[in-house]
Design an enzyme around this catalytic site. Sequence first.
Site, PDB file in Angstrom:
ATOM      1  N   LYS A   1     -15.976  19.179  42.250  1.00  0.00           N
ATOM      2  CA  LYS A   1     -14.853  19.605  43.074  1.00  0.00           C
ATOM      3  C   LYS A   1     -15.410  20.235  44.350  1.00  0.00           C
ATOM      4  CE  LYS A   1     -11.313  18.679  40.559  1.00  0.00           C
ATOM      5  NZ  LYS A   1     -10.294  17.792  41.147  1.00  0.00           N
TER       6      LYS A   1
ATOM      7  N   LYS B   1      -3.773   8.144  37.006  1.00  0.00           N
ATOM      8  CA  LYS B   1      -3.314   9.163  36.054  1.00  0.00           C
ATOM      9  C   LYS B   1      -1.881   8.784  35.734  1.00  0.00           C
ATOM     10  CE  LYS B   1      -5.979  12.920  38.106  1.00  0.00           C
ATOM     11  NZ  LYS B   1      -5.926  13.833  39.257  1.00  0.00           N
TER      12      LYS B   1
HETATM   13  O1  NPG Z   1     -11.109  16.393  32.795  1.00  0.00           O
HETATM   14  O2  NPG Z   1      -8.969  16.488  32.426  1.00  0.00           O
HETATM   15  C1  NPG Z   1      -9.958  16.667  33.147  1.00  0.00           C
HETATM   16  C2  NPG Z   1      -9.758  17.302  34.513  1.00  0.00           C
HETATM   17  C3  NPG Z   1     -10.285  16.474  35.603  1.00  0.00           C
HETATM   18  O3  NPG Z   1     -10.724  17.302  37.763  1.00  0.00           O
HETATM   19  C4  NPG Z   1      -9.897  16.989  36.955  1.00  0.00           C
HETATM   20  N1  NPG Z   1      -8.602  17.073  37.213  1.00  0.00           N
HETATM   21  O4  NPG Z   1      -7.770  16.755  40.618  1.00  0.00           O
HETATM   22  O5  NPG Z   1      -8.216  15.292  39.108  1.00  0.00           O
HETATM   23  C5  NPG Z   1      -8.001  16.461  39.452  1.00  0.00           C
HETATM   24  C6  NPG Z   1      -8.063  17.574  38.429  1.00  0.00           C
HETATM   25  C7  NPG Z   1      -6.738  18.224  38.144  1.00  0.00           C
HETATM   26  C8  NPG Z   1      -6.581  18.988  37.021  1.00  0.00           C
HETATM   27  C9  NPG Z   1      -5.671  18.107  38.977  1.00  0.00           C
HETATM   28  C10 NPG Z   1      -5.373  19.621  36.713  1.00  0.00           C
HETATM   29  C11 NPG Z   1      -4.464  18.731  38.671  1.00  0.00           C
HETATM   30  C12 NPG Z   1      -4.325  19.483  37.559  1.00  0.00           C
END
Ligand code: NPG
Length: 376
Positions: A168, A267
């Site tokens: 990130k 997603k």
């Molecule tokens: O491994 O489930 C996982 C999380 C991966 O980085 C991840 N998720 O921006 O993709 C994203 C982020 C996220 C998580 C975004 C929670 C929004 C809510």
Amino acid sequence: MTQEPTLSVRAVELREVAIPLVRPFRTSFGEETQKRAILVRAITDDGEGWGECVSSDEPRYSEEWLEGSWMALERWMSPAVVSEVHRPDQVASALRWIRGHRMAKAALEAAVLDGWLRMAGVSLSSHLGGVRDRVPCGVSVGIAPTAEAMLEEILGYLSKGYRRVKLKIEPGRDLAVVRTIREALPDTPLSVDANGAYTPADTPLFEALDELGLMMMVQPLDTEDLLDHAALQARLRTPICLDESIRSARDALAAVRLEACRIINIKPGRVGGILEAKRVHDVAFGSNVPVWIGGMLETGVGRAANLALASMPGVTLPGDTSASDRYFREDLTEPFVLSPDGTMPVPAAPGIGVEPLPEHLRRCTVRTSHISARST
Ligand code: NPG
């Protein structure tokens, strides 16, 4: 044409659950220390089906947020589906009049789809045309105070077998951190994910990141900015992957035609359901654009569906389909465990192939609501 089985949805049960995270997860949106989720249970004539709503506490990733999803599910969506819908593909049509709220819609459709597939004895993966029984997994690493702290966390994941690492980034915590990690791990497949935190004025930053041999840069610019993504992509060798910008198969087609990205993230919550996720996949697959499946810190219910999606033929890159212990000491379902080769099995039992463990579900439940047929 084959006669498709039909089901009757007698009632919908909503449950908000809260589960502590093993460590805080920080993105450019802020920090999460516990996972809140809405679980949707479709109670059918024949049994039940489960779906998970991925909206977060606050509307930062998109305009959806948990409380709004709960209200939409309780007030409009569940009543529109109870007794009215007989096949999973009818859920989207029954909810079409409700604008947006894709994550809530996706959860309800997932529950009906799971119930329907359980009734038919078919796994979600085979329903989606899955071609793999194990899928390679990556891991997403939240923003930590120092590059050293991130590196230590990453080394732990690599020793478990994860096949790629997504870092990130946010303005001010980007190039130097990524460079340090790249220098320490010259051969590890690395991606960065900006969650739309930058603007075209940051192009020099992305040009510098372009030198670091990354697999991809995920969502550098604003959700609604396909044209600027196309302009940025034209200047970079590293593929841009779009996440937040792809809310439907139609968006995917526009992004591909505009050359706004060379990789697409899917997603199911973001695109309004598993069935639309398959259509996004089909657009990308038909255009030779590689796909990977994202994650939103799902419990085992959402994770199981993500693994089924990851078994589709066009999903050729490791996803954020991490093991349960990446996030939770105790998952809601039997835990998903990573093999030392960095893969996880795709559930093979009917539907999503898992269900919440009743005792754990009871302990994690914060509130419930039961929506049954109108008594008119
Ligand atoms: O491994 O489930 C996982 C999380 C991966 O980085 C991840 N998720 O921006 O993709 C994203 C982020 C996220 C998580 C975004 C929670 C929004 C809510």
